[in-house]
Design a protein around this motif. Structure first.
Motif, mmCIF file in Angstrom:
data_model
loop_
_atom_site.group_PDB
_atom_site.id
_atom_site.type_symbol
_atom_site.label_atom_id
_atom_site.label_comp_id
_atom_site.label_asym_id
_atom_site.label_seq_id
_atom_site.Cartn_x
_atom_site.Cartn_y
_atom_site.Cartn_z
ATOM 1 N N SER A 26 26.129 32.245 -0.410
ATOM 2 C CA SER A 26 26.841 31.099 0.144
ATOM 3 C C SER A 26 27.872 30.543 -0.823
ATOM 4 N N GLN A 27 28.032 31.197 -1.958
ATOM 5 C CA GLN A 27 28.983 30.705 -2.946
ATOM 6 C C GLN A 27 30.388 30.702 -2.375
ATOM 7 N N SER A 28 31.123 29.645 -2.637
ATOM 8 C CA SER A 28 32.480 29.532 -2.128
ATOM 9 C C SER A 28 33.387 30.565 -2.766
ATOM 10 N N SER A 29 34.244 31.171 -1.940
ATOM 11 C CA SER A 29 35.167 32.164 -2.478
ATOM 12 C C SER A 29 36.138 31.533 -3.459
ATOM 13 N N ASN A 30 36.327 30.208 -3.377
ATOM 14 C CA ASN A 30 37.242 29.550 -4.307
ATOM 15 C C ASN A 30 36.727 29.564 -5.737
ATOM 16 N N ASN A 31 35.432 29.820 -5.902
ATOM 17 C CA ASN A 31 34.855 29.872 -7.245
ATOM 18 C C ASN A 31 34.948 31.259 -7.862
ATOM 19 N N LEU A 32 35.450 32.209 -7.078
ATOM 20 C CA LEU A 32 35.568 33.572 -7.580
ATOM 21 C C LEU A 32 36.908 33.767 -8.273
ATOM 22 N N SER A 33 36.932 34.648 -9.225
ATOM 23 C CA SER A 33 38.186 34.972 -9.906
ATOM 24 C C SER A 33 38.141 36.424 -10.326
ATOM 25 N N PHE A 34 39.325 36.991 -10.526
ATOM 26 C CA PHE A 34 39.389 38.376 -10.971
ATOM 27 C C PHE A 34 39.351 38.417 -12.483
ATOM 28 N N LYS A 35 38.465 39.249 -13.016
ATOM 29 C CA LYS A 35 38.351 39.415 -14.459
ATOM 30 C C LYS A 35 38.789 40.819 -14.810
ATOM 31 N N LYS A 36 39.360 40.998 -15.951
ATOM 32 C CA LYS A 36 39.830 42.317 -16.337
ATOM 33 C C LYS A 36 38.654 43.264 -16.511
ATOM 34 N N THR A 37 38.851 44.478 -16.025
ATOM 35 C CA THR A 37 37.827 45.495 -16.209
ATOM 36 C C THR A 37 37.975 46.114 -17.591
#
Length: 576
Positions: free
Chosen positions: A120-131
């Protein structure tokens, strides 16, 4: 593979927008932006089939999309091989899309060792991190076996620290104990980027198979009775189910009484497994293991790598850790000797994606390259108005930092051979391939894509070239749109944006091509990967026709149909 002990690290995303990102045109600068959109991956298809899996329960239960919280990379599901169809699409486009989806699946990150994520975590809390080199991808996960020089298939796992792989110079699949390129023992040297390193890198290789491929190999090794007495790779849902059932019955799949068995029963209801445990709704990729095996059927994957420390922008590559052999020049001789092995960060430069789909046991042969590998020779394509245009990347004024080229057009590629003391020993020397080789043995290779998109040069190839190019552009646009619409990210450093489909071949109507004529080969019969068939691009011809992969992987009527894979009969053991 067992679900026990896994911690969920994927966040389920339920929203999806169908808009197209207009900024940062995918692959801009490497392919003409005016290419006609002939092989379009629609927004609906990407949303429903690429980023979700629908379980066969009544009207269907969709699961996904998933995003790996540790990397921010969206997970792409494998294409539905047992239900593959080309009837609703231009037939070439369907196969090109299959290959592209499978490549995106293979290079999706799948970290199952970190903290639990809330669905249920909001997508706004997601971010792209470098692989980075520690990012676990599907091809380096427990979904795939790694082929060793002794003929064993070894399960991969990343429960905790990623295992350090040993890479070598062995793309050659004629013998598991040899090294070098297709068709011989030639090796590749990259062009050093002097801003970062004055060193060239050799190109290193590995071979992988998915688990159902291993089940078929084990059943064949043990002369298993029907329905596991295979005479060719699986070609439909029934045979795929029999291979997975063999995996359950013979201890290759450990969690028989849990979710894996339930998923098997959903996809394979004609030979159900009794359920002894209490299954849970799959909420992570590892829990979908049998569904993934069902969709991917039988697969063989070959990858090509370079030492990332020699690259100006390694962040633009898919990276992994590995152990590689290091060679050094011999004083007074035009040769190099194997001195030691070193642990290194490696960058992916090429990948063969080979696998079965419905009614195609000869397998589909698709290939992908990093966009910086080498320039394209002159090719033709259709622009948005349907007019034929030409394009070339070879130029005396080219300022691109090609990995395997100085930018100039070439008709031959410098090749260097490798010597051995005996078939079971490690590599000793790299020497000139011929007596006439006058350049230093460590001279960087100068490579072009001779038939850039897998078809012979000339205006007659414009339509096929357009189909191949437009497939990659369309798929990349949809992936960019996913990040924009579901995560609010207008700029993403997903390394997959830097790889492109360069061709795919298969047998016309599922026949097994002999490799002597193009009449039985569909798709792009002149395809070659510049990192794996470098020195064979103009050689793969029989009876005056360039038959690409099937020049070597074609089989005659009296030969085993498994012969399309050069490694299958060399497999001696499938480890559990």
């Amino acid at each position: 593979m067992s679900n026990k002990g896994y911690l969920i690290t994927f966040t389920a995303i339920t929203a999806f927008s169908s808009g197209i990102v207009s900024a940062n045109e995918p692959l801009s600068g490497y392919v003409p932006t005016s290419v006609k959109d002939t092989c379009n991956v629609s927004s609906d298809t990407f949303a429903s089939d690429w980023t979700k899996i629908t379980l066969p329960i009544g009207s269907g239960l969709p699961i996904g999309p998933f995003v790996d919280k540790n990397s921010g990379i969206v997970y792409i599901f494998p294409a539905d091989g047992p239900n593959f169809t080309s009837s609703t699409d231009n037939s070439d486009c369907s196969f090109f899309k299959w290959g592209t989806q499978m490549f995106m699946w293979l290079t999706s990150s799948i970290d199952d060792t970190s903290v639990t994520a809330s669905s249920s975590q909001s997508s706004n809390n997601l971010s792209f991190k470098k692989t980075g080199v520690d990012t676990p991808f599907v091809f380096s996960s427990e979904f795939f076996y790694r082929l060793n020089a002794d003929g064993s298939l070894t399960p991969q796992s990343h429960e905790g620290e990623l295992a350090l792989k040993s890479f070598n110079l062995s793309k050659s699949d004629e013998s598991l104990d040899t090294i070098g390129q297709a068709g011989g023992n030639d090796v590749l040297f990259t062009h050093p980027n002097t801003d970062v390193s004055t060193d060239s890198s050799l190109v290193y290789y590995e071979v992988l198979t998915n688990r159902p491929f291993g089940y078929v190999a084990d059943a064949t090794l043990n002369n298993a009775p029907a329905p596991n007495n295979y005479s060719e790779f699986v070609k439909d849902a029934s045979q795929t189910c029999s291979a997975i059932k063999y995996g359950f019955d013979n201890g290759f799949i450990n969690n028989k009484g849990e979710t894996a068995a339930v998923l098997y029963n959903l996809f394979c209801p004609n030979d159900k497994i009794s359920i002894t445990g209490v299954p849970t709704l799959p909420t992570s990729i590892p829990q979908l293991e049998t569904a993934i095996d069902f969709l991917s059927m039988n697969m063989e994957v070959k990858t090509a790598w370079v030492d990332a420390s020699t690259l100006n922008h390694p962040e633009n590559y898919i990276l992994q850790k590995g152990s590689i052999p290091i060679f050094s020049n011999v004083d007074g001789k035009n040769e190099m000797i194997h001195m030691w092995n070193k642990n290194a960060d490696l960058a992916l430069v090429g990948m063969h994606v080979v696998g079965t789909v419905k009614n195609h046991p000869e397998m589909v042969w698709a290939t992908f390259e990093h966009i910086n590998n080498a320039p394209n020779s002159t090719y033709y394509y259709l622009d948005k108005d349907g007019h034929t245009q030409s394009h070339t990347d070879t130029s005396s004024t080219s300022n691109k930092e090609w990995l395997l080229s100085n930018g100039m057009a070439v008709t031959e590629v410098n090749s260097y051979g490798v010597s051995y003391t005996d078939p079971d020993s490690s590599v000793n020397y790299i020497q000139p391939a011929t007596d006439s080789q006058t350049e230093a043995v460590s001279t960087p290779s100068n490579v072009n894509r001779i038939n850039p998109w897998g078809s012979i040069q000339g205006e007659s190839s414009a339509v096929k070239n357009t189909n191949v190019i437009s497939t990659s552009i369309s798929a990349m646009k949809r992936l960019k749109d996913f990040y924009s619409s579901t995560q609010g990210l207008s700029s993403v450093d997903d390394p997959r944006f830097n790889y492109i489909l360069t061709g795919a071949s298969w047998g016309e109507d599922g026949v097994f091509p002999t490799g002597t004529t193009t009449t039985t080969i569909a798709g792009t019969p002149a395809m070659a990967n510049t990192t794996m068939e470098t020195f064979q691009q103009t050689y793969l011809q029989k009876n005056g026709e360039n038959t690409g992969c099937f020049s070597c992987h074609g089989i005659t009527a009296d030969k085993s149909k498994f012969g399309v894979s050069h490694i299958f009969h060399k497999i001696k053991q499938v480890e559990k």
